[in-house]
Design a protein around this motif. Structure first.
Motif, PDB file in Angstrom:
ATOM      1  N   SER A 161      15.783  11.913   4.091  1.00 11.23           N
ATOM      2  CA  SER A 161      16.712  13.026   4.161  1.00 11.23           C
ATOM      3  C   SER A 161      16.867  13.440   5.623  1.00 11.23           C
ATOM      4  CB  SER A 161      16.202  14.217   3.348  1.00 11.23           C
ATOM      5  OG  SER A 161      15.054  14.788   3.971  1.00 11.23           O
ATOM      6  N   ARG A 162      17.907  14.218   5.906  1.00  9.71           N
ATOM      7  CA  ARG A 162      18.147  14.624   7.288  1.00  9.71           C
ATOM      8  C   ARG A 162      16.956  15.403   7.841  1.00  9.71           C
ATOM      9  NH1 ARG A 162      20.414  18.895  10.193  1.00  9.71           N
ATOM     10  NH2 ARG A 162      21.658  18.249  12.002  1.00  9.71           N
ATOM     11  N   ASN A 163      16.441  16.354   7.049  1.00 13.37           N
ATOM     12  CA  ASN A 163      15.305  17.153   7.518  1.00 13.37           C
ATOM     13  C   ASN A 163      14.063  16.303   7.746  1.00 13.37           C
ATOM     14  OD1 ASN A 163      16.768  19.519   7.555  1.00 13.37           O
ATOM     15  ND2 ASN A 163      16.098  20.184   5.524  1.00 13.37           N
ATOM     16  N   GLN A 164      13.790  15.388   6.819  1.00 11.40           N
ATOM     17  CA  GLN A 164      12.638  14.507   6.979  1.00 11.40           C
ATOM     18  C   GLN A 164      12.786  13.646   8.225  1.00 11.40           C
ATOM     19  OE1 GLN A 164      12.821  12.507   3.137  1.00 11.40           O
ATOM     20  NE2 GLN A 164      10.881  13.446   2.515  1.00 11.40           N
ATOM     21  N   ALA A 165      13.971  13.089   8.414  1.00  7.36           N
ATOM     22  CA  ALA A 165      14.198  12.208   9.559  1.00  7.36           C
ATOM     23  C   ALA A 165      14.025  12.960  10.878  1.00  7.36           C
ATOM     24  CB  ALA A 165      15.599  11.607   9.475  1.00  7.36           C
ATOM     25  N   LEU A 166      14.580  14.172  10.958  1.00  5.69           N
ATOM     26  CA  LEU A 166      14.470  14.954  12.188  1.00  5.69           C
ATOM     27  C   LEU A 166      13.018  15.326  12.479  1.00  5.69           C
ATOM     28  CD1 LEU A 166      17.565  17.327  11.806  1.00  5.69           C
ATOM     29  CD2 LEU A 166      17.336  15.341  13.309  1.00  5.69           C
ATOM     30  N   HIS A 167      12.255  15.600  11.407  1.00  6.20           N
ATOM     31  CA  HIS A 167      10.857  15.975  11.568  1.00  6.20           C
ATOM     32  C   HIS A 167      10.004  14.780  11.974  1.00  6.20           C
ATOM     33  CE1 HIS A 167       7.335  18.536   9.798  1.00  6.20           C
ATOM     34  NE2 HIS A 167       7.293  18.433  11.101  1.00  6.20           N
ATOM     35  N   HIS A 168      10.150  13.675  11.244  1.00  3.86           N
ATOM     36  CA  HIS A 168       9.340  12.488  11.520  1.00  3.86           C
ATOM     37  C   HIS A 168       9.634  11.916  12.898  1.00  3.86           C
ATOM     38  CE1 HIS A 168       8.386  11.420   7.040  1.00  3.86           C
ATOM     39  NE2 HIS A 168       8.235  12.701   7.309  1.00  3.86           N
ATOM     40  N   ALA A 169      10.887  11.997  13.310  1.00  2.47           N
ATOM     41  CA  ALA A 169      11.279  11.423  14.596  1.00  2.47           C
ATOM     42  C   ALA A 169      10.539  12.073  15.756  1.00  2.47           C
ATOM     43  CB  ALA A 169      12.785  11.551  14.789  1.00  2.47           C
ATOM     44  N   VAL A 170      10.227  13.358  15.627  1.00 10.98           N
ATOM     45  CA  VAL A 170       9.479  14.047  16.683  1.00 10.98           C
ATOM     46  C   VAL A 170       8.155  13.336  16.942  1.00 10.98           C
ATOM     47  CG1 VAL A 170       8.275  16.176  17.312  1.00 10.98           C
ATOM     48  CG2 VAL A 170      10.530  16.289  16.241  1.00 10.98           C
ATOM     49  N   PHE A 171       7.436  13.050  15.872  1.00 11.54           N
ATOM     50  CA  PHE A 171       6.113  12.438  16.009  1.00 11.54           C
ATOM     51  C   PHE A 171       6.214  10.980  16.460  1.00 11.54           C
ATOM     52  CE2 PHE A 171       5.554  15.994  13.141  1.00 11.54           C
ATOM     53  CZ  PHE A 171       4.417  16.597  13.669  1.00 11.54           C
ATOM     54  N   ARG A 187       0.862  -1.185   0.000  1.00  7.50           N
ATOM     55  CA  ARG A 187       0.000   0.000   0.000  1.00  7.50           C
ATOM     56  C   ARG A 187       0.896   1.232   0.000  1.00  7.50           C
ATOM     57  NH1 ARG A 187      -4.159   1.603   4.944  1.00  7.50           N
ATOM     58  NH2 ARG A 187      -5.758   0.389   3.867  1.00  7.50           N
ATOM     59  N   SER A 188       0.468   2.281  -0.664  1.00  7.92           N
ATOM     60  CA  SER A 188       1.228   3.530  -0.663  1.00  7.92           C
ATOM     61  C   SER A 188       0.268   4.697  -0.557  1.00  7.92           C
ATOM     62  CB  SER A 188       2.076   3.655  -1.936  1.00  7.92           C
ATOM     63  OG  SER A 188       1.239   3.682  -3.089  1.00  7.92           O
ATOM     64  N   GLU A 189       0.779   5.828  -0.114  1.00  8.89           N
ATOM     65  CA  GLU A 189      -0.034   7.026   0.010  1.00  8.89           C
ATOM     66  C   GLU A 189      -0.152   7.752  -1.336  1.00  8.89           C
ATOM     67  OE1 GLU A 189      -1.924   8.564   2.354  1.00  8.89           O
ATOM     68  OE2 GLU A 189      -1.694   6.689   3.453  1.00  8.89           O
ATOM     69  N   ILE A 190      -1.360   8.229  -1.644  1.00  9.52           N
ATOM     70  CA  ILE A 190      -1.576   8.995  -2.867  1.00  9.52           C
ATOM     71  C   ILE A 190      -0.908  10.362  -2.780  1.00  9.52           C
ATOM     72  CG2 ILE A 190      -3.351  10.143  -4.270  1.00  9.52           C
ATOM     73  CD1 ILE A 190      -5.237   7.859  -3.599  1.00  9.52           C
ATOM     74  N   LYS A 191      -0.978  10.986  -1.598  1.00  7.30           N
ATOM     75  CA  LYS A 191      -0.450  12.342  -1.433  1.00  7.30           C
ATOM     76  C   LYS A 191       0.489  12.403  -0.226  1.00  7.30           C
ATOM     77  CE  LYS A 191      -4.833  14.186  -3.183  1.00  7.30           C
ATOM     78  NZ  LYS A 191      -6.038  14.997  -2.848  1.00  7.30           N
ATOM     79  N   PRO A 192       1.640  11.728  -0.299  1.00  6.83           N
ATOM     80  CA  PRO A 192       2.535  11.699   0.859  1.00  6.83           C
ATOM     81  C   PRO A 192       3.145  13.058   1.194  1.00  6.83           C
ATOM     82  CG  PRO A 192       3.603  10.738  -1.050  1.00  6.83           C
ATOM     83  CD  PRO A 192       2.168  10.943  -1.425  1.00  6.83           C
ATOM     84  N   CYS A 220       2.432   8.037   7.436  1.00  9.63           N
ATOM     85  CA  CYS A 220       1.609   6.889   7.032  1.00  9.63           C
ATOM     86  C   CYS A 220       2.272   6.122   5.895  1.00  9.63           C
ATOM     87  CB  CYS A 220       0.219   7.358   6.604  1.00  9.63           C
ATOM     88  SG  CYS A 220      -0.847   7.920   7.950  1.00  9.63           S
ATOM     89  N   ASP A 221       2.816   6.850   4.926  1.00  9.51           N
ATOM     90  CA  ASP A 221       3.465   6.212   3.786  1.00  9.51           C
ATOM     91  C   ASP A 221       4.633   5.356   4.251  1.00  9.51           C
ATOM     92  OD1 ASP A 221       3.402   5.966   0.885  1.00  9.51           O
ATOM     93  OD2 ASP A 221       5.328   7.001   0.886  1.00  9.51           O
ATOM     94  N   ASP A 222       5.374   5.851   5.248  1.00  4.12           N
ATOM     95  CA  ASP A 222       6.472   5.067   5.815  1.00  4.12           C
ATOM     96  C   ASP A 222       5.951   3.774   6.439  1.00  4.12           C
ATOM     97  OD1 ASP A 222       8.281   7.010   5.090  1.00  4.12           O
ATOM     98  OD2 ASP A 222       8.371   7.946   7.069  1.00  4.12           O
ATOM     99  N   GLU A 223       4.801   3.866   7.117  1.00  2.00           N
ATOM    100  CA  GLU A 223       4.248   2.694   7.800  1.00  2.00           C
ATOM    101  C   GLU A 223       3.916   1.567   6.826  1.00  2.00           C
ATOM    102  OE1 GLU A 223       0.858   3.781  10.082  1.00  2.00           O
ATOM    103  OE2 GLU A 223       1.935   5.224  11.335  1.00  2.00           O
ATOM    104  N   TRP A 224       3.498   1.949   5.608  1.00  2.00           N
ATOM    105  CA  TRP A 224       3.058   0.928   4.653  1.00  2.00           C
ATOM    106  C   TRP A 224       4.224   0.156   4.041  1.00  2.00           C
ATOM    107  CZ3 TRP A 224      -0.997   1.484   6.927  1.00  2.00           C
ATOM    108  CH2 TRP A 224      -1.846   2.588   6.876  1.00  2.00           C
ATOM    109  N   HIS A 225       5.443   0.656   4.159  1.00  2.00           N
ATOM    110  CA  HIS A 225       6.587   0.003   3.531  1.00  2.00           C
ATOM    111  C   HIS A 225       7.045  -1.183   4.378  1.00  2.00           C
ATOM    112  CE1 HIS A 225       7.671   4.012   1.315  1.00  2.00           C
ATOM    113  NE2 HIS A 225       6.582   3.423   0.857  1.00  2.00           N
TER     114      HIS A 225
END
Length: 327
Positions: free
Chosen positions: A286-296, A123-128, A137-142
């Motif tokens: 990416s570094r920015n994505q990882a730092l952002h996602h890690a918060v949640f 499954r993948s997200e239409i608008k990640p 959510c898109d990460d969860e589906w992988h």
């Protein structure tokens, strides 16, 4: 077109999905595949749209608490009643569209291996990129292909396997798909994820409140299904209890009696955040994505804990397990 078309049908479930349901039903209706749409009290035009496509409709009785599990069971019963020769049933959520070649390939795989009870795909997200929440959510589906213990609600199920375990458990409000799959495996069937694109999902989570409620719902699922099947969800349950129970208690005790203890508790959160971010970067973020996602990912343990508490309070009171909606 595969020669297996006459051997499978589709059950789609939804509630106020709007354009998401339009995409879902358009991806599966209109061909030779029988489709049942189960509506859980929508107040939009979901039912009228489905009727316009000639899809069989099941309206759930809203005097009884509705759950995705209950909706899937109702759809299954309607589908096999009107098409008794079907061998396989594809379940799909109303916020997902099914890839064009998925149904035939899944059915062919089940036919080739009579021990397979459940087959799923990617499954993948239409608008990640619409929000950080959709991206999470898109990460969860992988998830890797191959033998699995459980999967999400988008799955094709062998009828004999479904009937043997009695379908989904109506009272499970979250992770009902995991709970169903556990019983399929316990009955001796195998489950597999194919390395194929199966569905495209539209999480439509654009606010922190939506994300928080979704995480609360997940926590309820961890608690309820873990309570039903000893050992299942053991790791996430431990993490929730540690990061949203034990460490906050240590922090509060430290504030009152010894401040270095409180600083130590905060240091544990900091270390968890750093490790999570590094793991995400290793996975390709990416570094920015990882730092952002890690918060949640770190703070998700707190709404998870709320879900825990809701489940155990309801269980103690003997109250019905009310669904937690986030959109």
């Amino acid at each position: 077109m595969s020669n297996m078309l006459a051997n499978y049908g589709v059950v789609a479930i939804g509630r106020n999905e709007g354009d998401r349901l339009v995409r879902c039903l358009n991806s599966i209706a209109g061909g030779d595949v029988p489709v049942v749409y189960v509506d859980s009290g929508s107040t939009d035009n979901s039912v009228s749209f489905a009727k316009g496509l000639g899809v069989e409709i099941v309206d759930l009785d809203m005097s009884v608490p509705f759950t995705a599990a209950r909706a899937r069971n109702a759809g299954y019963q309607a589908l096999v009643a009107s098409h008794p020769t079907l061998e396989y049933v594809q379940f799909v959520d109303g916020d997902c569209e099914v890839e064009a070649d998925w149904l035939a390939k899944a059915a062919d795989t089940l036919t080739a291996d009579p021990k397979l009870g459940v087959i799923t795909g990617w499954r993948s997200e239409i608008k990640p990129n619409d929000s950080v929440y959709n991206a999470i959510c898109d990460d969860e589906w992988h998830a890797p292909a191959g033998p699995i213990t459980a999967c999400g609600g988008d799955m094709m199920v062998r009828r004999t396997a479904y009937d043997e375990v009695g379908g989904f458990e109506d009272t499970v409000i979250a992770a009902e798909d995991d709970e169903f799959c556990i019983r399929i495996g316990q009955a001796g069937w195998t489950l597999r994820r194919l390395p194929l694109s199966m569905t495209r999902h539209d999480a439509a989570i654009r606010s922190f409140t939506q994300w928080w409620r979704r995480a609360t719902r997940a926590g309820h699922g961890f608690a309820q299904v873990g309570d039903m099947h000893a050992g299942y969800f053991a790791a996430p349950r431990r993490r929730v209890l540690l990061y949203a129970g034990v460490i906050p208690a240590i922090f509060l005790i430290g504030l009152v009696f010894w401040w270095p203890m409180a600083l130590g508790a905060l240091a544990i959160y900091a270390a968890s955040y750093v490790k999570t971010a590094r793991d995400l970067m290793r996975s390709g973020k990416s570094r920015n994505q990882a730092l952002h996602h890690a918060v949640f990912m770190v703070i998700s343990k707190f709404p998870n804990m709320i879900g825990f508490v809701q489940y155990y309070l309801r269980k103690r009171r003997g109250a019905a397990m009310q669904i937690i909606e986030y959109k």
